[in-house]
Enzyme design. Structure first.
Site, PDB file in Angstrom:
ATOM      1  N   ASP A   8     -10.555   9.967 -10.516  1.00 16.54           N
ATOM      2  CA  ASP A   8     -11.177   9.676 -11.806  1.00 16.54           C
ATOM      3  C   ASP A   8     -12.604   9.174 -11.566  1.00 16.54           C
ATOM      4  O   ASP A   8     -13.105   9.193 -10.425  1.00 16.54           O
ATOM      5  CB  ASP A   8     -10.295   8.744 -12.661  1.00 16.54           C
ATOM      6  CG  ASP A   8     -10.329   7.287 -12.206  1.00 16.54           C
ATOM      7  OD1 ASP A   8     -10.980   6.981 -11.184  1.00 16.54           O
ATOM      8  OD2 ASP A   8      -9.694   6.458 -12.878  1.00 16.54           O
ATOM      9  N   CYS A  78      -8.265   6.631  -7.616  1.00 13.26           N
ATOM     10  CA  CYS A  78      -8.824   6.032  -8.832  1.00 13.26           C
ATOM     11  C   CYS A  78      -9.373   4.663  -8.433  1.00 13.26           C
ATOM     12  O   CYS A  78      -9.688   4.454  -7.262  1.00 13.26           O
ATOM     13  CB  CYS A  78      -7.782   5.977  -9.943  1.00 13.26           C
ATOM     14  SG  CYS A  78      -6.293   5.017  -9.587  1.00 13.26           S
ATOM     15  N   THR A  80      -7.868   1.629  -8.387  1.00 12.60           N
ATOM     16  CA  THR A  80      -6.904   0.896  -7.550  1.00 12.60           C
ATOM     17  C   THR A  80      -5.946   1.806  -6.781  1.00 12.60           C
ATOM     18  O   THR A  80      -5.264   1.341  -5.870  1.00 12.60           O
ATOM     19  CB  THR A  80      -6.024  -0.003  -8.442  1.00 12.60           C
ATOM     20  OG1 THR A  80      -5.357   0.851  -9.395  1.00 12.60           O
ATOM     21  CG2 THR A  80      -6.836  -1.057  -9.165  1.00 12.60           C
ATOM     22  N   HIS A 111       8.680   7.600   7.134  1.00 15.79           N
ATOM     23  CA  HIS A 111       9.958   7.211   6.517  1.00 15.79           C
ATOM     24  C   HIS A 111      10.157   7.769   5.105  1.00 15.79           C
ATOM     25  O   HIS A 111      11.293   7.972   4.688  1.00 15.79           O
ATOM     26  CB  HIS A 111      10.063   5.673   6.450  1.00 15.79           C
ATOM     27  CG  HIS A 111      10.337   5.045   7.787  1.00 15.79           C
ATOM     28  ND1 HIS A 111      10.693   3.726   7.936  1.00 15.79           N
ATOM     29  CD2 HIS A 111      10.294   5.560   9.049  1.00 15.79           C
ATOM     30  CE1 HIS A 111      10.875   3.446   9.230  1.00 15.79           C
ATOM     31  NE2 HIS A 111      10.621   4.545   9.919  1.00 15.79           N
ATOM     32  N   HIS A 146      16.348   8.788   7.315  1.00 15.24           N
ATOM     33  CA  HIS A 146      15.475   8.671   6.145  1.00 15.24           C
ATOM     34  C   HIS A 146      15.718   9.802   5.134  1.00 15.24           C
ATOM     35  O   HIS A 146      15.450   9.638   3.944  1.00 15.24           O
ATOM     36  CB  HIS A 146      14.014   8.649   6.578  1.00 15.24           C
ATOM     37  CG  HIS A 146      13.746   7.558   7.560  1.00 15.24           C
ATOM     38  ND1 HIS A 146      13.837   6.225   7.226  1.00 15.24           N
ATOM     39  CD2 HIS A 146      13.466   7.598   8.886  1.00 15.24           C
ATOM     40  CE1 HIS A 146      13.601   5.488   8.299  1.00 15.24           C
ATOM     41  NE2 HIS A 146      13.374   6.295   9.323  1.00 15.24           N
TER      42      HIS A 146
HETATM   43  C1  RB5 Z   1     -10.531   3.085 -14.567  1.00 15.32           C
HETATM   44  O1  RB5 Z   1     -11.401   2.105 -15.017  1.00 15.32           O
HETATM   45  C2  RB5 Z   1      -9.346   2.458 -13.846  1.00 15.32           C
HETATM   46  O2  RB5 Z   1      -8.486   1.895 -14.760  1.00 15.32           O
HETATM   47  C3  RB5 Z   1      -8.637   3.504 -13.002  1.00 15.32           C
HETATM   48  O3  RB5 Z   1      -9.540   4.020 -12.086  1.00 15.32           O
HETATM   49  C4  RB5 Z   1      -7.451   3.055 -12.171  1.00 15.32           C
HETATM   50  O4  RB5 Z   1      -7.777   1.951 -11.385  1.00 15.32           O
HETATM   51  C5  RB5 Z   1      -6.172   2.945 -12.818  1.00 15.32           C
HETATM   52  O5  RB5 Z   1      -5.135   2.639 -12.203  1.00 15.32           O
END
Ligand code: RB5
Length: 158
Positions: A8, A78, A80, A111, A146
């Site tokens: 993203d 993305c 996180t 695993h 596994h």
């Molecule tokens: C976008 O701002 C953010 O929410 C997205 O990149 C991500 O971290 C969502 O899990």
């Protein structure tokens, strides 16, 4: 092996770095980029990438994996890595793992036979992301005890 990758707006630069990095990997025959061309919008006098909803990108990447007859693994990035992993794990046959350290990148393959690596561009730097990518690409599933555990997870899908 084919790599299918998507991100993203939080991770466009990191995705480009990973693609360039993967171009030198002998194990990879093709890299499929699931993002359309990045569009920039003006905000507070600056040009920033237009927002992209991570579930849409996760869907494109996962569908390519599910429909492929060749060996294929996915990378989703993305902010996180968490949103991408939640979305990806809704698809039957997808085992997505969000990783920010070497140990998890290795063990998600050994695993869990993870077929999608999710990372956070706001969590790890580019060098670490490339390192985790290399481990994810080179490490093979151990099978054995596994497999039976993954079969149990597969039953949840049905
Ligand atoms: C976008 O701002 C953010 O929410 C997205 O990149 C991500 O971290 C969502 O899990």
């Amino acid at each position: 092996m084919i790599i299918v990758i998507g991100c993203d707006h939080a991770a466009f630069d990191l995705k480009e770095t990973i693609i360039k990095h993967l171009e030198n990997n002998e194990k990879i025959s093709n890299i499929i980029d699931c993002n359309d061309e990045v569009r920039y919008i003006e905000k507070d006098g600056k040009f920033i990438p237009e927002a992209v909803d991570y579930p849409d990108i996760a869907k494109s990447v996962c569908e390519k994996i599910i429909n492929s007859e060749e060996e294929i693994r996915g990378i989703l990035i993305c902010g996180t890595g968490i949103g991408m992993s939640i979305a990806a794990n809704k698809f039957k046959g997808i085992r997505a793992a969000v990783c920010s350290d070497i140990f998890c990148a290795e063990y998600c393959r050994l695993h869990n036979n993870a077929n999608v690596l999710c990372m956070g561009a706001r969590v790890i730097n580019a060098d670490k992301a490339c390192e985790l990518t290399d481990i994810f690409v080179k490490t093979e599933f151990e099978g054995g005890r596994h497999s039976k555990r993954l079969e149990k997870i597969e039953k949840f899908e049905n």
